[in-house]
Scaffold this active site. Sequence first.
Site, PDB file in Angstrom:
ATOM      1  N   GLY A  13      48.110 -35.448 -11.322  1.00 10.61           N
ATOM      2  CA  GLY A  13      49.277 -34.724 -11.802  1.00 10.61           C
ATOM      3  C   GLY A  13      50.598 -35.249 -11.278  1.00 10.61           C
ATOM      4  O   GLY A  13      51.562 -34.500 -11.153  1.00 10.61           O
ATOM      5  N   ASN A  15      52.598 -37.223 -12.864  1.00  8.36           N
ATOM      6  CA  ASN A  15      53.556 -37.068 -13.970  1.00  8.36           C
ATOM      7  C   ASN A  15      53.934 -35.604 -14.165  1.00  8.36           C
ATOM      8  O   ASN A  15      55.106 -35.288 -14.399  1.00  8.36           O
ATOM      9  CB  ASN A  15      52.962 -37.640 -15.265  1.00  8.36           C
ATOM     10  CG  ASN A  15      53.091 -39.140 -15.326  1.00  8.36           C
ATOM     11  OD1 ASN A  15      54.161 -39.661 -15.602  1.00  8.36           O
ATOM     12  ND2 ASN A  15      52.006 -39.835 -15.040  1.00  8.36           N
ATOM     13  N   LEU A  86      42.220 -35.810 -20.271  1.00  7.89           N
ATOM     14  CA  LEU A  86      41.254 -36.773 -20.806  1.00  7.89           C
ATOM     15  C   LEU A  86      40.434 -36.271 -21.989  1.00  7.89           C
ATOM     16  O   LEU A  86      39.760 -37.067 -22.638  1.00  7.89           O
ATOM     17  CB  LEU A  86      40.310 -37.242 -19.686  1.00  7.89           C
ATOM     18  CG  LEU A  86      40.995 -38.038 -18.576  1.00  7.89           C
ATOM     19  CD1 LEU A  86      39.993 -38.436 -17.505  1.00  7.89           C
ATOM     20  CD2 LEU A  86      41.674 -39.283 -19.138  1.00  7.89           C
ATOM     21  N   ILE A  89      41.804 -33.611 -28.247  1.00  7.15           N
ATOM     22  CA  ILE A  89      42.364 -32.314 -28.670  1.00  7.15           C
ATOM     23  C   ILE A  89      41.670 -31.870 -29.965  1.00  7.15           C
ATOM     24  O   ILE A  89      41.631 -32.618 -30.946  1.00  7.15           O
ATOM     25  CB  ILE A  89      43.895 -32.449 -28.893  1.00  7.15           C
ATOM     26  CG1 ILE A  89      44.583 -32.883 -27.595  1.00  7.15           C
ATOM     27  CG2 ILE A  89      44.494 -31.147 -29.401  1.00  7.15           C
ATOM     28  CD1 ILE A  89      44.380 -31.960 -26.404  1.00  7.15           C
ATOM     29  N   ASN A 103      51.513 -37.056 -25.782  1.00  3.98           N
ATOM     30  CA  ASN A 103      50.712 -37.670 -24.728  1.00  3.98           C
ATOM     31  C   ASN A 103      51.470 -38.870 -24.179  1.00  3.98           C
ATOM     32  O   ASN A 103      52.280 -39.479 -24.880  1.00  3.98           O
ATOM     33  CB  ASN A 103      49.371 -38.139 -25.320  1.00  3.98           C
ATOM     34  CG  ASN A 103      48.477 -38.794 -24.280  1.00  3.98           C
ATOM     35  OD1 ASN A 103      48.307 -38.270 -23.183  1.00  3.98           O
ATOM     36  ND2 ASN A 103      47.916 -39.947 -24.611  1.00  3.98           N
ATOM     37  N   HIS A 105      50.629 -42.620 -22.563  1.00  7.30           N
ATOM     38  CA  HIS A 105      49.546 -43.592 -22.388  1.00  7.30           C
ATOM     39  C   HIS A 105      50.090 -44.770 -21.574  1.00  7.30           C
ATOM     40  O   HIS A 105      51.184 -45.263 -21.857  1.00  7.30           O
ATOM     41  CB  HIS A 105      49.057 -44.074 -23.760  1.00  7.30           C
ATOM     42  CG  HIS A 105      47.872 -44.968 -23.655  1.00  7.30           C
ATOM     43  ND1 HIS A 105      46.602 -44.499 -23.415  1.00  7.30           N
ATOM     44  CD2 HIS A 105      47.762 -46.327 -23.712  1.00  7.30           C
ATOM     45  CE1 HIS A 105      45.765 -45.516 -23.339  1.00  7.30           C
ATOM     46  NE2 HIS A 105      46.446 -46.633 -23.516  1.00  7.30           N
ATOM     47  N   ASP A 146      44.809 -41.607 -28.905  1.00  8.46           N
ATOM     48  CA  ASP A 146      45.897 -42.592 -28.826  1.00  8.46           C
ATOM     49  C   ASP A 146      46.375 -43.120 -30.175  1.00  8.46           C
ATOM     50  O   ASP A 146      46.882 -44.236 -30.261  1.00  8.46           O
ATOM     51  CB  ASP A 146      45.471 -43.790 -27.949  1.00  8.46           C
ATOM     52  CG  ASP A 146      45.050 -43.350 -26.563  1.00  8.46           C
ATOM     53  OD1 ASP A 146      45.617 -42.368 -26.049  1.00  8.46           O
ATOM     54  OD2 ASP A 146      44.147 -43.987 -25.991  1.00  8.46           O
TER      55      ASP A 146
END
Length: 195
Positions: A13, A15, A86, A89, A103, A105, A146
């Site tokens: 966490g 970020n 991870l 969704i 998201n 990446h 992604d």
Amino acid sequence: MTRNIALFVSGTGSNARKIIEYFQDKEAVNCPLLISNKASAPALAMAEDYGLETMVLERPDFYESEDLLTVLEKYDIHLIVLAGFLWLIPPYLVAAYPRAIINIHPALLPKFGGKGMYGMHVHRAVKAAHEEESGITIHYVNERYDEGDIIFQARCQLEESDGPELIAQRVQALEHRHFAPVIERLLSGDRSFAG
Ligand code: GRF
């Protein structure tokens, strides 16, 4: 009007922490809720220290019920931010938050994305491909890993001698610098870079 974001995490966490700190003293954006799919994620304790509500997601609750929507409604969530989350969704959540799930990446998509491409796997692949640059991609989320539309990318040059750990450090510095400001611009309605 204040916009509320929910942070979804699976691990450290770092970020999420940057985002919480960035918006701590700003009125436009509030971070009331952090959700983890792992009870052992260090991000949970970090978020509690900052006064966020936290929740641990169980796999059946996430994929076989839509109860999460009630939680997100309760906190009046406008944007779901995946910050190292991870799990894929599920369609009901994508449908409930159209272009409102994003998201980050740790590579320049569409390269080095997809299932299994997370964490050091990404940076090792970048190294193995002898890439001269890497970077970050912030993108909308759909039902595939992604693949959602790209909102923002930032790049860093790589040296021939950079190993995966150093690549990871360079990329993480970009994540920490850019993620929160990009969220702020998105929520302010600035569509100049967001399509
Ligand atoms: C970041 O590299 C992010 O790009 C990826 O997962 C990592 C999360 O790291 N999606 P942290 O938990 O925020 O430190």
